[in-house]
Design a protein around this motif. Structure first.
Motif, PDB file in Angstrom:
ATOM      1  N   ASP A  89      46.977 -25.984  12.318  1.00 58.29           N
ATOM      2  CA  ASP A  89      48.409 -26.281  12.272  1.00 58.29           C
ATOM      3  C   ASP A  89      48.714 -27.635  12.918  1.00 58.29           C
ATOM      4  N   LEU A  90      48.005 -27.967  13.994  1.00 59.13           N
ATOM      5  CA  LEU A  90      48.193 -29.260  14.650  1.00 59.13           C
ATOM      6  C   LEU A  90      47.816 -30.395  13.699  1.00 59.13           C
ATOM      7  N   ARG A  91      46.711 -30.242  12.985  1.00 55.62           N
ATOM      8  CA  ARG A  91      46.314 -31.263  12.008  1.00 55.62           C
ATOM      9  C   ARG A  91      47.354 -31.380  10.909  1.00 55.62           C
ATOM     10  N   ARG A  92      47.862 -30.241  10.429  1.00 61.13           N
ATOM     11  CA  ARG A  92      48.888 -30.282   9.369  1.00 61.13           C
ATOM     12  C   ARG A  92      50.132 -31.033   9.859  1.00 61.13           C
ATOM     13  N   ALA A  93      50.523 -30.752  11.112  1.00 64.13           N
ATOM     14  CA  ALA A  93      51.704 -31.416  11.660  1.00 64.13           C
ATOM     15  C   ALA A  93      51.466 -32.921  11.766  1.00 64.13           C
ATOM     16  N   ALA A  94      50.261 -33.306  12.201  1.00 65.75           N
ATOM     17  CA  ALA A  94      49.944 -34.725  12.330  1.00 65.75           C
ATOM     18  C   ALA A  94      49.935 -35.421  10.974  1.00 65.75           C
ATOM     19  N   LEU A  95      49.554 -34.683   9.943  1.00 65.73           N
ATOM     20  CA  LEU A  95      49.504 -35.250   8.593  1.00 65.73           C
ATOM     21  C   LEU A  95      50.818 -35.073   7.835  1.00 65.73           C
ATOM     22  N   GLY A  96      51.784 -34.410   8.474  1.00 68.00           N
ATOM     23  CA  GLY A  96      53.078 -34.197   7.833  1.00 68.00           C
ATOM     24  C   GLY A  96      53.041 -33.170   6.713  1.00 68.00           C
ATOM     25  N   ARG A  97      52.150 -32.213   6.828  1.00 64.47           N
ATOM     26  CA  ARG A  97      52.035 -31.173   5.801  1.00 64.47           C
ATOM     27  C   ARG A  97      52.451 -29.842   6.371  1.00 64.47           C
ATOM     28  N   ALA A  98      53.182 -29.080   5.590  1.00 64.11           N
ATOM     29  CA  ALA A  98      53.617 -27.752   6.015  1.00 64.11           C
ATOM     30  C   ALA A  98      52.524 -26.740   5.711  1.00 64.11           C
ATOM     31  N   ARG A  99      52.490 -25.668   6.497  1.00 64.95           N
ATOM     32  CA  ARG A  99      51.539 -24.596   6.238  1.00 64.95           C
ATOM     33  C   ARG A  99      52.020 -23.792   5.043  1.00 64.95           C
ATOM     34  N   ALA A 100      51.092 -23.362   4.212  1.00 62.85           N
ATOM     35  CA  ALA A 100      51.442 -22.595   3.016  1.00 62.85           C
ATOM     36  C   ALA A 100      50.656 -21.299   3.006  1.00 62.85           C
ATOM     37  N   ASP A 101      51.170 -20.303   2.303  1.00 60.32           N
ATOM     38  CA  ASP A 101      50.422 -19.066   2.160  1.00 60.32           C
ATOM     39  C   ASP A 101      49.353 -19.242   1.082  1.00 60.32           C
ATOM     40  N   ARG A 102      48.669 -18.171   0.743  1.00 61.10           N
ATOM     41  CA  ARG A 102      47.565 -18.268  -0.216  1.00 61.10           C
ATOM     42  C   ARG A 102      48.024 -18.644  -1.621  1.00 61.10           C
ATOM     43  N   ARG A 103      49.282 -18.444  -1.907  1.00 64.51           N
ATOM     44  CA  ARG A 103      49.811 -18.805  -3.225  1.00 64.51           C
ATOM     45  C   ARG A 103      50.396 -20.217  -3.235  1.00 64.51           C
ATOM     46  N   GLY A 104      50.284 -20.911  -2.115  1.00 60.93           N
ATOM     47  CA  GLY A 104      50.785 -22.275  -2.045  1.00 60.93           C
ATOM     48  C   GLY A 104      52.245 -22.381  -1.661  1.00 60.93           C
TER      49      GLY A 104
END
Length: 113
Positions: A89-104
């Motif tokens: 989640d920290l990497r996603r935040a640094a890259l500006g990407r939101a977390r998604a479920d398995r269906r995207g």
């Protein structure tokens, strides 16, 4: 011919078929004895030892803990499943990407589903 300390150091190409069979039998028995002890070996290539990781501790300001909830040394990038969810989640935040479920589908930042 049994394998002894005098002929065990010879190159395998110099051993006769009988000597190779004896050597293989001896090694299988040694392996079975070790396996019966329940020994677990991690022979991952390139994975640093704890002593090597300790050398880099002074360079790290975060995280302050070196083990996750499961007791895995996180300086080795987690266990078999890789980094923990918090690190991902920290990497996603640094890259500006939101977390998604398995269906995207995008999940809310505080959604832990």
């Amino acid at each position: 011919m049994p394998v002894t300390s005098t002929n065990a150091a010879r190159p395998l190409s110099d051993l006769s078929a009988e000597e190779l069979d004896a050597l293989a039998s001896t090694r299988r028995e040694a392996h079975a004895a070790q396996a019966a002890k329940g020994t677990k070996l991690d022979v991952t290539r390139g994975k640093p030892s704890a002593a090597q990781l300790d050398l880099a501790d002074a360079m790290l300001s975060l995280p302050s803990a070196t083990k996750d909830r499961a007791g895995t040394d996180v300086r080795n990038y987690g266990g078999l499943s890789g980094s923990g969810r918090a690190a991902r989640d920290l990497r996603r935040a640094a890259l500006g990407r939101a977390r998604a479920d398995r269906r995207g589908r995008q999940l809310l930042a505080d959604d832990d589903a």
